[in-house]
Design a protein around this motif. Structure first.
Motif, mmCIF file in Angstrom:
data_model
loop_
_atom_site.group_PDB
_atom_site.id
_atom_site.type_symbol
_atom_site.label_atom_id
_atom_site.label_comp_id
_atom_site.label_asym_id
_atom_site.label_seq_id
_atom_site.Cartn_x
_atom_site.Cartn_y
_atom_site.Cartn_z
ATOM 1 N N GLU A 143 0.831 -1.212 0.000
ATOM 2 C CA GLU A 143 0.000 0.000 0.000
ATOM 3 C C GLU A 143 0.863 1.259 0.000
ATOM 4 O O GLU A 143 1.798 1.370 0.813
ATOM 5 C CB GLU A 143 -0.911 -0.001 1.234
ATOM 6 C CG GLU A 143 -1.747 1.267 1.333
ATOM 7 C CD GLU A 143 -2.702 1.264 2.530
ATOM 8 O OE1 GLU A 143 -2.836 0.218 3.195
ATOM 9 O OE2 GLU A 143 -3.302 2.327 2.776
ATOM 10 N N ASP A 176 -4.175 3.284 -2.058
ATOM 11 C CA ASP A 176 -4.949 4.111 -1.134
ATOM 12 C C ASP A 176 -5.183 5.456 -1.817
ATOM 13 O O ASP A 176 -4.256 6.265 -1.958
ATOM 14 C CB ASP A 176 -4.212 4.282 0.200
ATOM 15 C CG ASP A 176 -5.120 4.921 1.245
ATOM 16 O OD1 ASP A 176 -5.716 5.974 0.918
ATOM 17 O OD2 ASP A 176 -5.235 4.380 2.365
ATOM 18 N N ASN A 179 -4.583 8.463 0.402
ATOM 19 C CA ASN A 179 -3.164 8.766 0.607
ATOM 20 C C ASN A 179 -2.571 9.489 -0.601
ATOM 21 O O ASN A 179 -1.783 10.439 -0.453
ATOM 22 C CB ASN A 179 -2.373 7.474 0.875
ATOM 23 C CG ASN A 179 -2.701 6.877 2.230
ATOM 24 O OD1 ASN A 179 -3.421 7.486 3.020
ATOM 25 N ND2 ASN A 179 -2.193 5.683 2.492
ATOM 26 N N HIS A 207 -8.189 1.621 -1.032
ATOM 27 C CA HIS A 207 -8.709 2.196 0.210
ATOM 28 C C HIS A 207 -9.216 3.601 -0.079
ATOM 29 O O HIS A 207 -8.600 4.335 -0.881
ATOM 30 C CB HIS A 207 -7.605 2.342 1.268
ATOM 31 C CG HIS A 207 -7.255 1.079 1.982
ATOM 32 N ND1 HIS A 207 -6.120 0.971 2.765
ATOM 33 C CD2 HIS A 207 -7.887 -0.116 2.066
ATOM 34 C CE1 HIS A 207 -6.064 -0.241 3.292
ATOM 35 N NE2 HIS A 207 -7.126 -0.920 2.882
ATOM 36 N N HIS A 223 -8.318 9.001 9.384
ATOM 37 C CA HIS A 223 -9.361 7.957 9.223
ATOM 38 C C HIS A 223 -10.466 8.130 10.266
ATOM 39 O O HIS A 223 -10.869 7.168 10.910
ATOM 40 C CB HIS A 223 -8.763 6.545 9.356
ATOM 41 C CG HIS A 223 -7.736 6.212 8.336
ATOM 42 N ND1 HIS A 223 -7.101 4.993 8.288
ATOM 43 C CD2 HIS A 223 -7.223 6.917 7.308
ATOM 44 C CE1 HIS A 223 -6.240 4.976 7.291
ATOM 45 N NE2 HIS A 223 -6.295 6.131 6.683
ATOM 46 N N GLU A 250 -11.980 2.905 5.033
ATOM 47 C CA GLU A 250 -11.224 2.795 6.292
ATOM 48 C C GLU A 250 -11.727 3.856 7.267
ATOM 49 O O GLU A 250 -11.747 5.052 6.938
ATOM 50 C CB GLU A 250 -9.734 3.054 6.037
ATOM 51 C CG GLU A 250 -9.012 1.977 5.278
ATOM 52 C CD GLU A 250 -7.516 2.250 5.262
ATOM 53 O OE1 GLU A 250 -7.105 3.272 4.685
ATOM 54 O OE2 GLU A 250 -6.772 1.444 5.862
HETATM 55 FE FE LIG Z 1 -5.032 2.754 3.697
#
Ligand SMILES: [Fe+2]
Length: 282
Positions: A143, A176, A179, A207, A223, A250
């Protein structure tokens, strides 16, 4: 090959202890749950009872936070053997962990520390991923993490770093989207252009998450909030490139009621189904 050859499960959520009772009682229509391997692999008692009950009704896939794949400490082979047994037990079709390090000199820093984008770090991670794959005997995804500072981009940029590792280790990407979006805010790049530069045929899972916006205009990848609209918009664009996938909402802090978490997962499914109508309705 799309989705790294893995089945697109649609959208689900991260399974958290605080939601056990509601999930067992009401069986909300989540498509699947991602479970933190280290939260459950050595469990017993009430946690085990609840987990096994939930597993009767939902597909679960393991996701790790403690492998420290980028560390220079030796790999913990006992941890890997325990992880393999757990993943076999839950019949996890793949598993994942973060492209970062968490251990230094056998001390757990309890954070996901980004790696320097260097050839030395690539070689280190690649050699360790090969061992992990040999032990776990299932597809393994790394990830992309948030990074509040650039550790080093003198040898290569983040995209080149990720591309090199995935190609040389022949592993997948857990993309992600949040991110990638937050890093674009921190470092001033375009998140979609960054994502387009990644090996998208290796994306086996995604994610999405919310974050805390601070008064000074910065962000914390916490999160603890609904997925913001810019991330949904980016997710929609990414799906055009990847095809249908498996995505997890998440939510780790300030947990919402299960009904709100389900609504977030269903929003992800609506976005996916609008593009891929053949996906089963949630
Ligand atoms: Fe994540």
């Amino acid at each position: 090959m799309k989705n790294f050859g893995l089945p697109p499960l649609g959208a689900g959520a991260g399974l958290r202890h605080a939601h056990f009772d509601d999930i067992i009682k009401h069986k909300p229509p989540f498509r699947w749950f991602e479970v933190i391997n280290e939260d459950f692999m050595n469990f017993g008692g009430y946690v085990k009872e609840c987990f096994e009950e939930i597993r009767k009704h939902y597909k679960v896939v393991g996701h790790g936070v403690c492998m420290s794949i980028g560390s220079t400490d030796p790999l913990d082979m006992q941890y890997l053997q325990n992880l393999k047994a757990f993943l076999d037990h839950i019949d996890s079709p793949w598993t994942s962990d973060h492209l970062c390090f968490t251990m230094v000199d056998h001390t757990n820093l309890n954070d996901l520390i980004p790696l320097p984008f260097t050839r030395e770090a690539v070689d280190n991670v690649v050699s360790r991923v090969k061992i992990v794959q040999d032990v776990l005997e299932r597809p393994f995804l790394l990830e992309n993490v948030t990074r509040y500072v650039t550790v080093s981009d003198r040898e290569m940029n983040e995209s080149q770093f990720i591309n090199s590792i995935l190609e040389e280790a022949n592993c997948g990407l857990l993309l992600d989207v949040t991110n990638a979006y937050l890093n674009s805010k921190f470092h001033g790049n375009d998140p979609l252009e960054f994502i387009k530069s990644l090996p998208l045929d290796r994306v086996g899972q995604m994610h999405v998450a919310g974050w805390e916006a601070l008064e000074d205009g910065s962000f914390i990848d916490s999160h603890d909030a609904p997925v913001p609209q810019p991330v949904w918009d980016l997710f929609q664009e990414v799906l055009k490139l990847t095809g249908p996938s498996s995505v997890i909402v998440e939510w780790d802090n300030l947990l919402p009621p299960v009904t709100q978490l389900l609504e977030e997962a269903q929003q992800a499914n609506r976005i996916m189904q609008a593009q891929f109508p053949s996906l089963e309705a949630a």
